[in-house]
Each structure stands twice: as C-alpha cells, then as structure tokens.
Design a protein around this motif. Structure first.
Motif: not given
Length: 307
Positions: A106-111, A123-125, A128-130
């Motif tokens: 999940l950290k990689v996906v966010r990056r 960071q609260a997103l 699904q919202q991203i």
C-alpha cells in the motif's frame, strides 16, 4: 548504477528484415539494402513480423546489454523477451518483499500515485479516493489534448481482436502506449526487476510494466497520439512510433524510469553487487534461516570451505 541503461538510445523497431552480426554490431538487411546498427548504445530491439535474427546477432545484443522483444505488428503485442542488463537479484528481492506484504504494498501504491500529482496526497485519503482523483486527472489529460489539437474525443474504446474497428485516436493511443510499455519493460529488465510483480496492476506477467508506464502516459503518450491524429490518418501508427522515439530521447525517459522505480520502491543507496555482472557464472549465496546467506560454490558436507 546502471549508467549504460540511463544513457542509451531508447528503442529500435524492425519488421520484415534479416538481422545479422556485423563486426561488433548488428545489421538489418531487407530489399532496400543493409543498415548497420551500433547496438552498444541501444537499449531495446523490438522484432516485429517477418524478422529473422541469427544466433550471433542475439549474442552480440546480449553482450551489449540490449533487451530483445518479439512483438506483433507495430510493437502492439509482446510475445517474448530476452534478458536484462544486470544479473544481480537485489532489486528483484526488494520488489518481491514489498509486493507480498499488504502494508508495504500500500505504501508503494501511494508513492506511485504521488508521482503523478504536483503535491503530496492527503494521508487521510483512502486508496479508493486516490483512484478517483487519478481518474479525474486522466480524463482531464484527454480533454486537454482534445482541446489543444481539435481532435474529437469520445472515450477510450477499442477491441483488441479487431484493430481496424477503433477510431483513429484510439488506434494512435494503443500504438503510443505499446511503445511506452516496451521502453518501461526494457528499463525494468535492465535494472533487475520483474515485469510480473505489480502493485497497482496484478495477475499478469506485465503488471509492473503497466504500473510504471502509467506514470508517464498523461505527460507523453496522450499528447503524442492526439498530435499524430491531427496531422492525418495516413501512416499514423508509424508517425506515432517515430514521434515517441524522439520524445523519449528528448525527455530522457530511460534516465527517469530507473530512478523513478528505485524511488517508488525505496530501493536505498546500498551499492549494487557487481560480481554477478562481471562474471555471469559466479555462484550466488545459499539461503540460511539464521545467517540469511552463506557463500555458494563451497562444499559444507565435511566442514570444509573448499569448493
């Protein structure tokens, strides 16, 4: 690390020709004659329909760290691939660890998503919202390209088994994305990552290729495809490929891809183990549950460290 990959030409697509070794390089031969290719500075050779290649040519390309891809017409489909430039598994092991841990994944996906937006994501997103924000960003990229070129846009729609049924802009986008996939694939292999261990995409042998290519579509392939259609339908797919080749070089895409992959996977600054690249036959370490790894190429049956 891997300076050759970053500094090389991006790719060369060939079809309906014979490829032979030519001194320390290769040469493409067809009805028009012979064209020499200095493969020492080539990152990827895409072999389309009607190509034949000799064993000596493949050996020369491999020795120069050039990835070979066997593709469909125009590079639209990938059928097979050669080896990358490095023989070290350090990056692959890092990728596998991140891919198989849900929290780390999940950290990689966010990056990966943060790479596509000008500022950091809240960071609260939720994921699904991203994904929703990403969908808006891509729709705006299509709409902007349509406004700038005057090419009508009705949405991304095409049938993979009926290429000609798609409208010109969808065919141009498919051709452009195929070029981008090929370059990202070559960079992934050259750096020692796996094209199949994806983070956003999953389940296919090219999942990681799609992950990395998505970082650049809105910036590179979408504008190029719309511009190609604006310039006319005659020879459109070929013009898209040539435009992308020039743009990849101008944007120094290969220099960016390896760095971007290392960044999203947080590979760190540890030096690459070059022993395997200097000697492809050198034995690797043996896994040990307590020590992590012990030297390979040794007989441990009698306590001796003699190979």
């Amino acid at each position: 690390m891997l300076p050759k990959t970053r500094d090389s030409w991006t790719y060369l697509y060939a079809e309906r020709c014979r490829i032979d070794q030519d001194e320390k390089a290769i040469a493409l031969q067809d009805l028009k004659g012979k064209t020499a290719v200095p493969c020492a500075s080539l990152t990827m050779l895409m072999l389309g329909p009607g190509t034949t290649i000799t064993h000596a040519a493949v050996k020369t390309l491999a020795e120069n760290g050039c990835t070979i891809l066997w593709t469909g017409e125009g590079g639209v489909r990938l059928y097979a691939q050669g080896l990358g430039e490095t023989r070290s598994a350090r990056r692959l092991l890092r990728q596998a660890r991140l891919c198989t841990s849900p929290a780390l994944r999940l950290k990689v996906v966010r990056r990966m998503y943060e790479q596509r937006f000008p500022g950091p994501l809240d960071q609260a997103l939720t994921l699904q919202q991203i994904c929703g924000k990403e969908g808006v960003r891509v729709r705006e990229a299509y709409a902007r390209a349509s406004r700038e070129t005057g090419v009508a846009w009705g949405g991304r729609e095409y049938q993979r088994d009926d290429w000609k049924s798609a409208d010109p802009i969808n065919r141009a986008l498919s051709a452009a994305n195929s070029c981008l996939y090929g370059v990202c694939h070559a960079a992934i292999l050259s750096a020692g990552y796996s094209p199949g261990l994806g983070f956003v995409h999953t389940g296919k042998q090219l999942s990681f290729v799609y992950d990395i290519a998505d970082l650049y579509k809105a910036e590179i392939t979408i504008p190029a495809a719309f511009q190609a259609v604006k310039d006319g339908e005659e020879g459109m797919e070929g013009r898209v490929r040539r435009a992308l080749r020039d743009r990849f070089k101008h944007e120094r895409l290969l220099a960016r891809v390896v760095d971007d992959i290392d960044a999203v996977l947080d590979i760190g600054e540890a030096p690459e183990d070059s022993a395997f690249d200097e000697d492809a036959a050198a034995p690797g370490a043996l896994w040990d549950p307590e020590l992590g790894g012990v030297a390979g190429g040794a007989n441990y049956g009698d306590g001796s460290d003699e190979p």
